[in-house]
Design an enzyme around this catalytic site. Structure first.
Site, PDB file in Angstrom:
ATOM      1  CB  ILE A 140      -0.106  58.130  34.189  1.00  0.00           C
ATOM      2  CG1 ILE A 140      -0.170  59.112  35.363  1.00  0.00           C
ATOM      3  CG2 ILE A 140       1.329  57.782  33.868  1.00  0.00           C
ATOM      4  CD1 ILE A 140       0.535  58.594  36.621  1.00  0.00           C
ATOM      5  CG  ASP A 141      -4.733  55.854  31.444  1.00  0.00           C
ATOM      6  OD1 ASP A 141      -4.497  56.676  30.540  1.00  0.00           O
ATOM      7  OD2 ASP A 141      -4.692  54.618  31.279  1.00  0.00           O
ATOM      8  CE  LYS A 142     -11.327  60.539  37.602  1.00  0.00           C
ATOM      9  NZ  LYS A 142     -12.786  60.692  37.338  1.00  0.00           N
ATOM     10  CB  THR A 144      -2.746  54.948  35.992  1.00  0.00           C
ATOM     11  OG1 THR A 144      -3.487  54.075  35.146  1.00  0.00           O
ATOM     12  CG2 THR A 144      -1.353  54.386  36.198  1.00  0.00           C
ATOM     13  NE  ARG A 260      -6.838  51.024  31.439  1.00  0.00           N
ATOM     14  CZ  ARG A 260      -7.681  52.052  31.433  1.00  0.00           C
ATOM     15  NH1 ARG A 260      -7.222  53.293  31.322  1.00  0.00           N
ATOM     16  NH2 ARG A 260      -8.974  51.830  31.532  1.00  0.00           N
TER      17      ARG A 260
END
Length: 343
Positions: A140-142, A144, A260
């Site tokens: 998962i994104d930094k 998030t 996103r």
């Protein structure tokens, strides 16, 4: 894994294939890994050390495999606190905070989830691909927050990776978007890839690829990878016009920046998204939406079949404090407006 194990050939054929077919359940060694072990002299048979992967094996022959101790992974262990939701010998589920990168990369060489896991798990990592390292099966994104499952052994890593590839993992995210995606909106109904399903679900199905002008961004592009997101409105916030919506987003696929990109494609970029949401305007009085420092996205729940025990596992993580505070501010704002209208 460094302890020896024994294999009795249950079929005839070339050595690497026979070993892979007859390896004990739960060992978790692929054919390519066994091929490397043979070529490195880690396999002995009736005539001593075996190094020819193409050697013909007959049924009933016995072999001993002695894998070397797992090599230490390149990232260094770091004593970084972790919110561990579940852990056993096979895997670990963590609730990742916003701001933490999952894996070391240029610009983030340390301080990552992998560094923290190497310290936390220590010698309980039995080795993934011959290294003592955690098996990252999804990211998962930094910025998030939320739930992530990580394998601690080859035996868990391979089936978990396969389950993600088959889309057999249940993943639900909580997101806050600009505006309210109304199924009755003709604009929304006219967007390619957007359809509507029972239960108030908005289905967004497109192809996603790298942005043609900015390699750090993803975009809806023909010829990219198939991606499907379903979104459901949990709560809406209105001022003089629709202001924001709290969504439950369900992933059918797991592409980079998928939620996103899809919500931006639908005209409802996520609040706080510095990459995809910078163009969004907010009315006076709702400046908290502009002040939120990251994309308002949280991996809320995670469900999967345990790769070793076969048990059905399901985990939930509450919203982090910054996200919960933003929602409370929105509720207070809209409640104040409703009260003023009734005066």
């Amino acid at each position: 894994m460094s302890h020896p194990f024994h294999i009795v050939a249950g079929s005839s054929g070339r050595l690497d294939k026979v070993l892979a077919d007859a390896a004990p359940e739960g060992v978790g060694l692929s054919r390519s890994r066994l091929r490397n072990l043979v070529e490195s002299g880690a396999v002995t048979g009736p005539d001593g050390v075996e190094t020819d992967i193409k050697r013909k094996v007959v049924v009933g022959e016995s072999f001993t495999v002695q894998p070397p101790p797992p090599a230490d992974a390149a990232p260094e262990p770091q004593d970084i606190p972790l919110d561990v939701v579940f852990e056993d010998d096979a895997l670990i589920v963590v609730n990742k905070p916003a701001g933490m990168v999952v894996h070391p990369a240029p610009g983030a060489p340390d301080g990552t989830l992998v560094n923290a896991l190497l310290h936390h798990c220590g010698d309980t990592l039995s080795g993934v691909g011959g290294e003592r390292r955690p098996g990252i099966v999804h990211r998962i994104d930094k910025d998030t927050s939320g739930l992530l499952v990580v394998a601690k052994s080859d035996a868990a890593h391979q089936p978990l990776s396969a389950a993600f590839a088959r889309h057999d993992i249940a993943r639900h995210y909580t997101a806050l978007c600009h505006g309210v995606p109304d199924p009755a909106d003709p604009r929304l109904r006219g967007i390619s890839g957007v359809t509507f399903e029972a239960g108030g679900l908005i289905r967004i199905a497109t192809e996603i690829d790298r942005h043609p002008a900015d390699r750090k961004k993803m975009a809806v592009r023909a010829g990219g990878r198939h991606a499907v997101t379903r979104a459901k409105i949990l709560e809406r916030f209105d001022l003089a016009r629709p202001l924001a919506a709290l969504l439950e987003c369900r992933l059918e696929t797991g592409r980079t920046h998928q939620i996103r990109v899809h919500m931006t494609h639908a005209g409802h970029a996520l609040v706080g998204d510095p990459v995809y949401g910078g163009h969004c305007t907010v009315p006076r009085g709702a400046e908290m939406l502009k002040r939120f420092p990251r994309q308002a996205l949280h991996a809320t729940s995670l469900g999967f079949v345990h790769p070793i025990s076969g048990e059905n596992l399901y985990f939930e993580a509450p919203l982090p404090a910054d996200f919960a505070q933003l929602l409370q501010e929105l509720r207070n704002l809209t409640r104040t407006r409703e009260q003023s209208q009734h005066l």
